[in-house]
Every structure is written in structure tokens, then in C-alpha cells.
Design a protein around this motif. Structure first.
Motif, PDB file in Angstrom:
ATOM      1  N   HIS A  74       5.397  64.269  64.879  1.00 19.47           N
ATOM      2  CA  HIS A  74       4.343  63.635  65.681  1.00 19.47           C
ATOM      3  C   HIS A  74       3.778  62.367  65.035  1.00 19.47           C
ATOM      4  O   HIS A  74       2.573  62.158  64.986  1.00 19.47           O
ATOM      5  CB  HIS A  74       3.231  64.643  66.005  1.00 19.47           C
ATOM      6  N   ASN A  75       4.704  61.513  64.555  1.00 17.98           N
ATOM      7  CA  ASN A  75       4.330  60.196  64.048  1.00 17.98           C
ATOM      8  C   ASN A  75       5.455  59.219  64.410  1.00 17.98           C
ATOM      9  O   ASN A  75       6.492  59.634  64.926  1.00 17.98           O
ATOM     10  CB  ASN A  75       4.045  60.237  62.536  1.00 17.98           C
ATOM     11  N   TRP A  76       5.233  57.939  64.156  1.00 14.01           N
ATOM     12  CA  TRP A  76       6.216  56.935  64.566  1.00 14.01           C
ATOM     13  C   TRP A  76       7.566  57.129  63.883  1.00 14.01           C
ATOM     14  O   TRP A  76       8.609  56.970  64.518  1.00 14.01           O
ATOM     15  CB  TRP A  76       5.685  55.530  64.304  1.00 14.01           C
ATOM     16  N   ASP A  77       7.566  57.429  62.591  1.00 11.99           N
ATOM     17  CA  ASP A  77       8.837  57.631  61.881  1.00 11.99           C
ATOM     18  C   ASP A  77       9.610  58.804  62.475  1.00 11.99           C
ATOM     19  O   ASP A  77      10.828  58.732  62.649  1.00 11.99           O
ATOM     20  CB  ASP A  77       8.602  57.859  60.386  1.00 11.99           C
ATOM     21  N   ALA A  78       8.900  59.875  62.788  1.00  9.85           N
ATOM     22  CA  ALA A  78       9.557  61.050  63.373  1.00  9.85           C
ATOM     23  C   ALA A  78      10.095  60.726  64.765  1.00  9.85           C
ATOM     24  O   ALA A  78      11.178  61.199  65.138  1.00  9.85           O
ATOM     25  CB  ALA A  78       8.580  62.219  63.427  1.00  9.85           C
ATOM     26  N   LEU A  79       9.365  59.921  65.531  1.00  6.92           N
ATOM     27  CA  LEU A  79       9.853  59.516  66.841  1.00  6.92           C
ATOM     28  C   LEU A  79      11.154  58.729  66.699  1.00  6.92           C
ATOM     29  O   LEU A  79      12.141  58.999  67.391  1.00  6.92           O
ATOM     30  CB  LEU A  79       8.808  58.670  67.585  1.00  6.92           C
ATOM     31  N   ALA A  80      11.160  57.767  65.785  1.00  5.23           N
ATOM     32  CA  ALA A  80      12.373  56.975  65.556  1.00  5.23           C
ATOM     33  C   ALA A  80      13.529  57.875  65.123  1.00  5.23           C
ATOM     34  O   ALA A  80      14.663  57.718  65.598  1.00  5.23           O
ATOM     35  CB  ALA A  80      12.104  55.892  64.509  1.00  5.23           C
ATOM     36  N   ASP A  81      13.251  58.831  64.241  1.00  7.43           N
ATOM     37  CA  ASP A  81      14.297  59.762  63.780  1.00  7.43           C
ATOM     38  C   ASP A  81      14.861  60.572  64.935  1.00  7.43           C
ATOM     39  O   ASP A  81      16.077  60.720  65.082  1.00  7.43           O
ATOM     40  CB  ASP A  81      13.754  60.707  62.710  1.00  7.43           C
ATOM     41  N   CYS A  82      13.992  61.119  65.770  1.00  7.31           N
ATOM     42  CA  CYS A  82      14.448  61.950  66.882  1.00  7.31           C
ATOM     43  C   CYS A  82      15.195  61.132  67.930  1.00  7.31           C
ATOM     44  O   CYS A  82      16.235  61.570  68.431  1.00  7.31           O
ATOM     45  CB  CYS A  82      13.280  62.697  67.516  1.00  7.31           C
ATOM     46  N   LEU A  83      14.687  59.955  68.270  1.00  4.68           N
ATOM     47  CA  LEU A  83      15.375  59.120  69.255  1.00  4.68           C
ATOM     48  C   LEU A  83      16.720  58.625  68.725  1.00  4.68           C
ATOM     49  O   LEU A  83      17.635  58.362  69.494  1.00  4.68           O
ATOM     50  CB  LEU A  83      14.503  57.933  69.671  1.00  4.68           C
ATOM     51  N   GLY A  84      16.839  58.530  67.426  1.00  6.45           N
ATOM     52  CA  GLY A  84      18.099  58.101  66.824  1.00  6.45           C
ATOM     53  C   GLY A  84      19.081  59.223  66.615  1.00  6.45           C
ATOM     54  O   GLY A  84      20.216  58.986  66.195  1.00  6.45           O
ATOM     55  N   ASP A  85      18.694  60.447  66.928  1.00  6.24           N
ATOM     56  CA  ASP A  85      19.571  61.602  66.745  1.00  6.24           C
ATOM     57  C   ASP A  85      19.973  62.174  68.109  1.00  6.24           C
ATOM     58  O   ASP A  85      21.088  61.990  68.563  1.00  6.24           O
ATOM     59  CB  ASP A  85      18.859  62.649  65.888  1.00  6.24           C
ATOM     60  N   LEU A  86      19.068  62.834  68.770  1.00  6.43           N
ATOM     61  CA  LEU A  86      19.288  63.457  70.080  1.00  6.43           C
ATOM     62  C   LEU A  86      20.501  64.385  70.114  1.00  6.43           C
ATOM     63  O   LEU A  86      21.070  64.644  71.171  1.00  6.43           O
ATOM     64  CB  LEU A  86      19.381  62.399  71.194  1.00  6.43           C
ATOM     65  N   GLY A  87      20.901  64.903  68.950  1.00 11.19           N
ATOM     66  CA  GLY A  87      22.038  65.819  68.874  1.00 11.19           C
ATOM     67  C   GLY A  87      21.824  67.107  69.659  1.00 11.19           C
ATOM     68  O   GLY A  87      22.786  67.724  70.121  1.00 11.19           O
ATOM     69  N   TRP A  88      20.601  67.527  69.814  1.00 13.34           N
ATOM     70  CA  TRP A  88      20.276  68.731  70.582  1.00 13.34           C
ATOM     71  C   TRP A  88      20.290  68.457  72.085  1.00 13.34           C
ATOM     72  O   TRP A  88      20.120  69.351  72.890  1.00 13.34           O
ATOM     73  CB  TRP A  88      18.888  69.260  70.182  1.00 13.34           C
ATOM     74  N   HIS A  89      20.481  67.190  72.438  1.00 16.53           N
ATOM     75  CA  HIS A  89      20.387  66.758  73.824  1.00 16.53           C
ATOM     76  C   HIS A  89      21.651  65.948  74.180  1.00 16.53           C
ATOM     77  O   HIS A  89      21.569  64.774  74.518  1.00 16.53           O
ATOM     78  CB  HIS A  89      19.130  65.891  73.947  1.00 16.53           C
ATOM     79  N   PRO A  90      22.842  66.585  74.069  1.00 16.28           N
ATOM     80  CA  PRO A  90      24.072  65.821  74.267  1.00 16.28           C
ATOM     81  C   PRO A  90      24.212  65.303  75.703  1.00 16.28           C
ATOM     82  O   PRO A  90      23.887  66.001  76.662  1.00 16.28           O
ATOM     83  CB  PRO A  90      25.177  66.828  73.941  1.00 16.28           C
ATOM     84  N   ALA A  91      24.637  64.060  75.807  1.00 12.40           N
ATOM     85  CA  ALA A  91      24.839  63.424  77.106  1.00 12.40           C
ATOM     86  C   ALA A  91      25.718  62.190  76.894  1.00 12.40           C
ATOM     87  O   ALA A  91      25.891  61.731  75.766  1.00 12.40           O
ATOM     88  CB  ALA A  91      23.498  63.022  77.718  1.00 12.40           C
ATOM     89  N   LYS A  92      26.222  61.647  77.984  1.00 13.65           N
ATOM     90  CA  LYS A  92      27.052  60.440  77.915  1.00 13.65           C
ATOM     91  C   LYS A  92      26.213  59.191  77.727  1.00 13.65           C
ATOM     92  O   LYS A  92      26.721  58.112  77.447  1.00 13.65           O
ATOM     93  CB  LYS A  92      27.882  60.317  79.179  1.00 13.65           C
ATOM     94  N   GLY A  93      24.904  59.321  77.883  1.00 15.11           N
ATOM     95  CA  GLY A  93      23.951  58.234  77.720  1.00 15.11           C
ATOM     96  C   GLY A  93      22.562  58.792  77.981  1.00 15.11           C
ATOM     97  O   GLY A  93      22.426  59.944  78.408  1.00 15.11           O
ATOM     98  N   HIS A  94      21.553  58.004  77.701  1.00 13.77           N
ATOM     99  CA  HIS A  94      20.170  58.485  77.839  1.00 13.77           C
ATOM    100  C   HIS A  94      19.325  57.467  78.591  1.00 13.77           C
ATOM    101  O   HIS A  94      19.429  56.263  78.357  1.00 13.77           O
ATOM    102  CB  HIS A  94      19.559  58.753  76.459  1.00 13.77           C
ATOM    103  N   VAL A  95      18.480  57.985  79.475  1.00 10.13           N
ATOM    104  CA  VAL A  95      17.560  57.152  80.241  1.00 10.13           C
ATOM    105  C   VAL A  95      16.159  57.732  80.106  1.00 10.13           C
ATOM    106  O   VAL A  95      15.953  58.925  80.358  1.00 10.13           O
ATOM    107  CB  VAL A  95      17.952  57.105  81.738  1.00 10.13           C
ATOM    108  N   LEU A  96      15.213  56.903  79.690  1.00 10.15           N
ATOM    109  CA  LEU A  96      13.804  57.284  79.670  1.00 10.15           C
ATOM    110  C   LEU A  96      13.098  56.467  80.741  1.00 10.15           C
ATOM    111  O   LEU A  96      13.282  55.244  80.817  1.00 10.15           O
ATOM    112  CB  LEU A  96      13.157  56.979  78.319  1.00 10.15           C
ATOM    113  N   LEU A  97      12.314  57.134  81.550  1.00  6.35           N
ATOM    114  CA  LEU A  97      11.511  56.468  82.571  1.00  6.35           C
ATOM    115  C   LEU A  97      10.054  56.663  82.193  1.00  6.35           C
ATOM    116  O   LEU A  97       9.503  57.752  82.343  1.00  6.35           O
ATOM    117  CB  LEU A  97      11.799  57.064  83.959  1.00  6.35           C
TER     118      LEU A  97
END
Length: 145
Positions: A74-97
Motif C-alpha cells: 500500500h505504497n507507491w513502490d509496492a504499486l510499481a512492483d505489483c503492476l510490473g509483475d501481475l504474474g497472478w493475473h495472467p493475460a495477453k495484455g492488461h487494460v485499466l480504466l
């Protein structure tokens, strides 16, 4: 002979890695973008920031929408880490709205700019992995049509 071009289908736009990144969310397009993302195997997270009070609430909404792991800090570094991984959320691409972000942007300009910078960095990182990462940002407020 007419040289007008038909608009590109949203699926083709989303699949175009060279165009992925942080973009404005055109009014009334969230449903169509979500459907197009689903159609081509992209994950799509819709995050309503209309009544988002602060950075903590912003991070919590993103974490919930993307089903971040429990270790998310729940901080900026953790957000960057999670958005740069997304291994738990496999997909061909990602879209945030990011919907109704205008009020948050006005009240928390610095946090909003930090969020945009992290989203841009994430898009660049994923492009290096040959995976499209999009963040569409709606700058309207919660009562906009």
C-alpha cells in the motif's frame, strides 16, 4: 476515389503494442473498451475514483480491482512492483480504466501525477516484454454522464 479510412476496431487498437500506454478515456467508451479487451484475452480492471478520498483509498481500489497479493504494501513502490509483475493475473495484455478521476486529480495533484508516472513506467516495462499495458484515464468527476 475517396481515401477516407474506417476507424480501427478497438481490438486492433488494444493489440497494437506500439500505441499502448497511458491515454485519456474517451467519454462513453469504458464498456466498449472492456468488451474489446475481453474479446482478445486482455484483463480489464475498471476502477471508479469518483469519491476516492486520498492516496490510501486510491491504492486500495487499485489493489482490489487487480486482486493484488496480500503482500502488497500500500505504497507507491509496492504499486510499481505489483503492476510490473501481475504474474497472478495472467493475460495477453492488461487494460485499466480509471473512471471519474477528475476530482481526485484536482484535490491530490501530486499523488495523481505520481500514479500517472507509475502507470507510464509499467506500460514501458510491459512493452519490453512484448505485452500491451493500457491505462485509460477519465478526467471527469463522479457526476459526469
Amino acid at each position: 476515389m475517396s481515401t477516407s479510412t474506417a476507424p480501427r476496431p478497438l481490438t486492433a487498437l488494444l493489440a497494437d503494442l506500439s500505441r499502448a500506454g497511458v491515454r485519456p478515456l474517451p467519454p462513453g467508451s469504458a464498456e466498449r473498451l472492456a468488451a474489446a479487451a475481453s474479446q482478445i484475452g486482455f484483463s480489464c480492471a475498471r476502477i471508479d475514483l469518483g469519491d476516492c478520498e486520498d492516496k490510501a483509498a486510491l491504492l486500495a481500489r487499485i489493489a482490489t480491482a487487480l486482486a493484488f497479493p496480500r503482500w502488497f504494501g500500500h505504497n507507491w513502490d509496492a504499486l510499481a512492483d505489483c503492476l510490473g509483475d501481475l504474474g497472478w493475473h495472467p493475460a495477453k495484455g492488461h487494460v485499466l480504466l480509471l473512471e471519474h478521476a477528475g476530482s481526485f486529480r484536482e484535490r491530490h495533484t501530486e499523488d495523481f501525477e505520481t500514479l500517472l508516472a507509475i502507470l507510464r513506467e509499467s506500460a514501458a516495462l510491459w512493452a519490453g516484454e512484448q505485452l500491451a499495458f493500457w491505462a485509460f484515464v477519465d478526467l471527469s468527476g463522479p457526476d459526469a454522464g
